[in-house]
Structures are given as C-alpha cells and as structure tokens.
Design a protein around this motif. Structure first.
Motif, PDB file in Angstrom:
ATOM      1  N   GLN A 122       0.817  -1.207   0.000  1.00 41.82           N
ATOM      2  CA  GLN A 122       0.000   0.000   0.000  1.00 41.82           C
ATOM      3  C   GLN A 122       0.852   1.259   0.000  1.00 41.82           C
ATOM      4  O   GLN A 122       0.494   2.263  -0.621  1.00 41.82           O
ATOM      5  CB  GLN A 122      -0.908   0.004   1.235  1.00 41.82           C
ATOM      6  N   ALA A 153      -6.484   4.529   2.649  1.00 42.26           N
ATOM      7  CA  ALA A 153      -6.491   3.429   1.691  1.00 42.26           C
ATOM      8  C   ALA A 153      -6.379   2.059   2.346  1.00 42.26           C
ATOM      9  O   ALA A 153      -6.512   1.039   1.660  1.00 42.26           O
ATOM     10  CB  ALA A 153      -5.340   3.601   0.703  1.00 42.26           C
ATOM     11  N   ARG A 158     -12.928   4.468   2.870  1.00 45.72           N
ATOM     12  CA  ARG A 158     -13.040   3.505   1.775  1.00 45.72           C
ATOM     13  C   ARG A 158     -14.082   2.448   2.100  1.00 45.72           C
ATOM     14  O   ARG A 158     -13.778   1.270   2.293  1.00 45.72           O
ATOM     15  CB  ARG A 158     -11.680   2.854   1.518  1.00 45.72           C
TER      16      ARG A 158
END
Length: 374
Positions: free
Chosen positions: A66, A317, A342
C-alpha cells in the motif's frame, strides 16, 4: 501419522493447551524477535515492524504494498528493546507484533490494536441454492458463465501420487508467485499425514486438465472442512484471471453442502480487509472470528507518529480490523475533510461487532508534521 508430523501440526495449528504453550514460548523472556524498517523510494514515507518473526510474512506485506515501500534487511532484537523504544518515533507508522497483554501496555496515543490473524468461517447447509443466494446475483451469473465457458468440474482424490502432483506442480509454484521470499506453506510430511490422510484433495479441471486445487482437512467427525493449502498449475497467472482459483471455493462449497459438512474454515487472514483474497472470501458472508490457535492471543499494535499527506493517504487506503477493549472485532476506516473513508472495501459482516470511522484530524493530534527520517 508420524509422531513428528502430528506434533508439528498441533504446535502450529492446535487450540487449547497447544495454543497456550506455543504462545507462552514465543513470548518468553529472551525470545528473539525482529526489527525491520521499510521506506518509500523517495524517503517520504516510512514504516517499521517489530515483534514476532511471523509478522514479516503475515503483517508487513500488505502495508508495504500500500505504501510502495522497500524493506531493509530485518535484524534480530528482543522484547525489552522494543518496549523501551516504543515511545520514541522511529518511523511514520509503527507496527508491533506481540502478545495481547504486551500490546495493552504500550503507549495509547494515536494508536489502535489489531488481531494478529482472523479466521473466516462459513456456515453450510445442504441447500446449495440457499448458499449461492448469499453471493450477489451479478457474481453468481459471472461464475455460472465462466463455469460453462471453461468446463470446470471438481475431482476428489485421496491418492498420495496426486498429493505429489498438487504439492510440486500447484501449491509450491503458486506460493512462490504470490508470496515470493515470504512464502506461506507447510511441509509435505504434514501435508500427507495431517491433511490428506485426514481429508482430501479437490481439483478443479478445465476439460480433462487439472488447473487448480485445494488440500482440505476434515474435523469434528466430518462436520468441519478446513481449506488448508491452495494450488495453481505451475503458478500460472492465467488461472487467476480466468476465475479458476475462485472456482475452488465455489466447488468446495458445493461438495460440503452435499456431504454433511456444517462449517467451512477458509483459514487465516491478515487484519487488512483490502487484500484481494479477503474481499473475495467476504462475498460468501463468512463469520470473522479470532483464531483458535496460538494467534488468538497475539495482537498488532499500530501507532502513527507523523502527520503528512502520504501518511493520511496510506491510512485512508488501508482499512483495518481492530479489537476494542473487550477484544471484540471492529471494522475500522479512516477519513478527513479531503479524504473519504473507503467503504467500498468490505470489512464488516457476521462476527464484526461494530464499524468505526476515525477522523484523522482528531486522531493525529500531537504527531509530527514532517516525515520521520532515520
């Protein structure tokens, strides 16, 4: 079953006294732990993992992906050094894999605690149509169309020669492709004596060619099916793209429904629901639970020590499964005035006590405003 294979299997997967003994041994004074620092190529974001060595394969990979991070070589350390340095910022994001007791004693500011692993458990009925209705109509149609196109069929085997084919041609290549140097596997002796002899292989074939498979164990007089080792022929990415790997789960579910199985154990998962395999398994609406093995009493302490756009992007994220003070699972998302949580990444469902959205403007009070460089 050989004594050594049986003992090793119980040591790594057993519950009850075996789990307690394993966890006690791994957290004993003087037990070697690891320390690894990861940084972005531009130096603008850093992450540090300390704690149980298994965290290098279970905890580090997804945050590393990530953040676009490059890992430095891990070095050996001990709990005392980790504990004594825990209050000092050594990276933008700190992850510590340790016992639940130790995690609760680390500094609480800008932190949360995750389970080290979770299990995904699917309740099974003999009504396969009802089982399929748990999956969205679009996903059902996609699987049905792909099944017809590729002529997928299931084959059950308990033959040792088939285990050799599965292990050498499917399992090991798939693990090498997916996990590289952090391959997650078990040795063939355990695969034979503790899995095949207590369960079966399920192959998925396209026409007359076996393309994927899974090695399963049956427990509780055949009522619990544990999906333990997955394989893809020669690690070929084609079979991921075609959906053949997904077919393993659908066809295993069909076999279970027809053979008196009441629960499928999809095996352990990382506490990061954004992983593709986690998202795929979640479409069946399994129960998310703490594991019954030695990972049950392990935690991942997460602390944020820098407040930068890169850190905020990373957190938003990367939804997480956390635990609250009562050790209940909590789906955890992040947001701020510019970044929305998210929620397209499914993290809730059966077994998850609550959903929490953390406001980063409040959560990061007191963090440094520039990246930590060391």
């Amino acid at each position: 079953m050989t004594v050594s294979a049986k003992a090793r299997y119980r040591w790594t997967t057993g519950g009850g006294a075996w789990a307690s003994l394993h966890q006690k041994a791994s957290s004993s004074p003087g037990r070697a732990m690891v320390d690894q620092r990861l940084t972005g190529e531009d130096g603008g974001f850093s992450l540090r993992y300390q704690g149980f060595p298994e965290g290098l394969k279970y905890i580090v990979p997804y945050p590393s992906e990530q953040g676009g991070l490059v890992a430095e070589p891990a070095r050996r350390t001990g709990w005392r050094a980790i504990r004594d340095g825990a209050a000092e910022p050594g990276a933008d994001v700190l992850l510590v894999g340790c016992s639940a007791r130790r995690a609760r004693r680390l500094p609480a500011q800008r932190s949360l605690v995750l389970p080290f692993r979770v299990n995904l458990l699917l309740d099974v009925t003999d009504d396969i149509d009802a089982m399929y209705r748990r999956v969205s109509r679009r996903q059902r149609r996609e699987f049905a169309a792909s099944r017809r196109k590729h002529e997928w069929t299931a084959e059950i085997s308990r033959d040792e020669a088939d285990l050799d084919f599965f292990y050498e041609r499917m399992h090991l290549p798939a693990m090498a492709v997916r996990h590289g140097g952090q391959t997650r596997s078990t040795d063939r002796d355990i695969a034979l004596h503790c899995l095949l002899h207590q369960g079966f292989l399920l192959f998925v074939s396209e026409g007359d060619k076996r393309v994927t498979g899974v090695l399963c164990r049956l427990d509780d007089q055949g009522r619990t099916l544990r999906m333990r080792l997955l394989g893809v022929l020669d690690g070929d990415e084609t079979h991921y793209r075609s959906g053949a790997v997904k077919a393993v789960y659908y066809l295993t579910m069909e076999w279970a429904a027809a053979h008196g199985v009441t629960r499928i154990d999809f095996a352990g998962a990382d506490p990061f629901p954004g992983r593709g395999v986690y998202q795929f398994k979640s479409r069946f609406h399994p129960i998310t639970a703490l594991p019954t093995d030695h990972h049950r009493d392990r935690r991942v302490y997460v602390r944020i020590d820098a407040d930068t756009p890169r850190v905020r992007d990373f957190l938003v994220a990367t939804p997480m499964i956390a635990v609250d003070d009562a050790d209940r699972l909590v789906a955890t998302y992040f947001r701020d005035a510019l970044r929305h949580e998210r929620t397209d990444i499914a993290a809730g469902g059966p077994g998850v006590h609550a959903t929490r959205v953390i406001d980063l403007d409040e959560f990061l009070v007191g963090a440094q405003r520039t990246p930590i460089r060391r």
